[in-house]
Motif scaffolding. Structure first.
Motif, PDB file in Angstrom:
ATOM      1  N   VAL A  62      78.880  36.594  86.507  1.00 54.35           N
ATOM      2  CA  VAL A  62      79.684  36.692  85.282  1.00 54.35           C
ATOM      3  C   VAL A  62      80.373  35.359  84.999  1.00 54.35           C
ATOM      4  CG1 VAL A  62      81.614  37.861  84.169  1.00 54.35           C
ATOM      5  CG2 VAL A  62      80.027  39.167  85.595  1.00 54.35           C
ATOM      6  N   VAL A 101      84.590  44.883  85.812  1.00 56.57           N
ATOM      7  CA  VAL A 101      83.698  45.788  86.552  1.00 56.57           C
ATOM      8  C   VAL A 101      83.468  45.262  87.971  1.00 56.57           C
ATOM      9  CG1 VAL A 101      81.384  46.778  86.648  1.00 56.57           C
ATOM     10  CG2 VAL A 101      82.570  46.590  84.443  1.00 56.57           C
ATOM     11  N   LEU A 129      82.881  42.327  81.991  1.00 53.66           N
ATOM     12  CA  LEU A 129      82.030  42.456  83.174  1.00 53.66           C
ATOM     13  C   LEU A 129      82.761  42.005  84.436  1.00 53.66           C
ATOM     14  CD1 LEU A 129      78.608  41.233  81.730  1.00 53.66           C
ATOM     15  CD2 LEU A 129      79.266  43.561  82.351  1.00 53.66           C
ATOM     16  N   SER A 186      82.095  38.534  79.100  1.00 47.97           N
ATOM     17  CA  SER A 186      82.321  38.097  80.484  1.00 47.97           C
ATOM     18  C   SER A 186      83.606  38.691  81.039  1.00 47.97           C
ATOM     19  CB  SER A 186      82.365  36.564  80.549  1.00 47.97           C
ATOM     20  OG  SER A 186      81.138  36.000  80.160  1.00 47.97           O
TER      21      SER A 186
END
Length: 549
Positions: A121, A97, A94, A91
């Motif tokens: 996420v 990102v 991500l 998590s």
């Protein structure tokens, strides 16, 4: 010869654990809370960058919140199946990102999409926080850790307003979100200091339950978020479609309730068949637990409404900088931060029921006070006092109801408690923000239309040149710019500006009064919270012979 009564007694010695794991867990909470708290601060910059109305920023907040709320139950099951530590690490990566996409978003569509991804996420990360706390701490340390989690959330709000305000006033709104990319990577590295855990591959994923729960939450959120835009009852021209002239917004809300009831029925059926449900309904078995959920929803919704209303008024109406917003909201965020941590000290002397009642009474008094004293200057001491009082009540309530839910359920249901907390918090945040936006715009529209009709100087010819069907919050400079493209005389422009100023302030005051009414009504579920102190036997256990964790 041993004494049977003595041998049957269990002496619990609480072993103190290191607080190092809690630092990583708290940073993860700060990561998520900083992101969503930065959106209202960045409102003015986003409106200017993307050329969109402030309600678009509210849509981004709603998209994040409903993504968490809609899929946090799935996130809890992923935590149970693969282990919270593994889910926690992925998590964090991500989220980095998603924040990269947010930082470099070229338009509002990408920005809203980035917040939706961040929410998805966070749906996996939120349950892992509670599970990791339950794994690492117990007893008074666990209560303190939960209080720290609430304080981390409030502290992130303080940091978001300070850092986001300072950056927004100097270099722009994007760097505040760019910082979260770095923080995500720091959390990933620190996660290797957490205690390793094992998942349970036998835990199944109830995909039909995921669909029912997500559909319910998405329909409720979209319905409330578009009440003003699509119409409260009858469909407006901006509605994407209509059902025999009826707005799709209330229809979505009704369908959301129906899907919610279907989810509960389906979950009960799976439990009766011995299958793994998406949410263990044991966390909602007692009236105490249900009251805690209702109280959590109410207090988070109230916070969301205030967090949207104040930046809207300061940045869009007054045309002030994000830093001015940060300064105006600082007393509120600081009072939430300290009360969320310090309220734990009163658990040994004041029952949760009394703390809950006093908390909502405090919030009600603060909102009534704000409705009376608020003027066009949020730096007035009377307004700051009201924000501090509301923050004390809000911070105390959030930590209290979370502690009630965790302490009322066994350790193995910590993930379900985490998902319930995530669903409640984010659904309340989405609906609170959406209702605040719709409510304030509706009140403003009604006030403007009534005042225009009562002002002879604003002739029908001038009204025909201005679109009164899409009234929204605008600054005085923006209004003058709009009127400069009409045939309005300088006297008519001045009259319109004064009218708009009065209408905006009246809308805010009425909105605060309605928020106070919601807080007052919430005293009722608070009356169902536990009425016993730690170490005392709950009254419901005396009646039923149950034992609570």
């Amino acid at each position: 010869m041993s004494n049977p009564s003595m041998s049957s007694q269990k002496i619990n010695v609480e072993t103190k654990q290191s607080w190092v794991p809690m630092i990583t867990i708290a940073l993860a909470q700060i990561l998520m809370s900083f992101n969503v708290a930065s959106l209202p601060v960045a409102m003015g910059g986003m409106v200017q960058s993307f050329g969109v109305p402030p309600t678009t920023v509210a849509t981004a907040i709603v998209m994040y919140s409903l993504s968490v709320a809609g899929f946090v139950m799935l996130g809890a099951k992923l935590n149970q199946r693969f282990g919270p530590l593994i889910v926690f690490r992925f998590s964090a990566l991500l989220f980095a990102v998603a924040q990269t996409l947010m930082t470099f978003s070229p338009n509002a569509t990408v920005m809203v999409s980035a917040q939706a991804m961040s929410g998805l996420v966070a749906a996996a990360m939120v349950p892992s926080l509670v599970a990791l706390i339950a794994e690492n701490y117990s007893g008074t340390q666990q209560a303190t850790a939960l209080g720290a989690l609430g304080s981390a959330r409030a502290g992130a709000g303080v940091a978001a307003f300070l850092i986001g305000g300072a950056l927004g006033a100097t270099v722009g709104w994007r760097p505040a979100f760019g910082m979260l990319i770095v923080l995500s990577m720091i959390i990933f590295v620190l996660s290797f200091r957490l205690k390793a855990d094992k998942g349970r591959p036998e835990v199944g994923i109830d995909f039909l339950g995921v669909v029912l729960a997500a559909a319910s939450i998405l329909l409720l959120s979209f319905g409330f978020n578009n009440l003003n835009r699509w119409g409260l009852v009858l469909a407006r021209d901006s509605a994407p479609f209509h059902l025999l002239g009826v707005s799709p917004a209330p229809v979505m809300i009704v369908l959301g309730v129906v899907f919610g009831q279907a989810f509960v029925a389906w979950t009960r059926r799976r439990q009766e068949e011995g299958k793994t449900p998406l949410l263990a309904l044991e966390v909602l078995n007692s009236s105490t637990e249900r009251a805690a959920v209702f109280a959590m929803f109410a207090v988070v919704a109230l916070e969301a409404m205030l967090n949207f209303s104040v930046p809207l008024y300061i940045q869009i109406v007054q045309g002030s900088t994000p830093m001015a917003t940060a300064i105006a909201m600082m007393p509120f965020n600081l009072s939430v931060f300290f009360s969320a941590m310090l309220i734990v000290r009163f658990y040994k002397t004041i029952t949760p029921r009394n703390i809950g009642r006093l908390g909502f009474i405090t919030c009600t008094i603060a909102l009534l006070w704000l409705a009376v004293v608020v003027r066009n200057n949020w730096s007035e001491w009377a307004v700051l006092v009201g924000l501090v009082i509301f923050g004390i009540g809000q911070g105390s309530l959030v930590t209290l109801v979370f502690n009630v839910l965790v302490s009322a359920s066994p350790k193995e249901l910590a993930g379900d408690v985490g998902s319930l907390r995530g669903t409640t918090n984010n659904l309340a945040n989405a609906i609170g923000t959406a209702v605040a936006g719709a409510l304030l715009v509706t009140l403003l529209s009604g006030n403007v239309l009534r005042s225009v009709a009562e002002t002879p100087m604003l002739t029908p010819e001038l009204q025909a040149q201005v679109n009164l069907d899409s009234i929204n919050f605008v600054s005085n400079d923006r209004l003058r710019g709009i009127l400069s493209n009409t045939t309005a005389t300088p006297e008519q422009v001045d009259a319109a500006v004064l009218l708009n100023e009065a209408a905006r302030l009246r809308a805010l005051k009425i909105g605060l009064l309605l928020m106070a009414m919601l807080s007052l009504v919430s005293i009722v579920p608070a009356g169902r919270l536990p009425d016993y102190l730690p170490g005392q036997l709950p009254a419901d256990n005396l009646d039923t012979g149950k034992t609570r964790a």
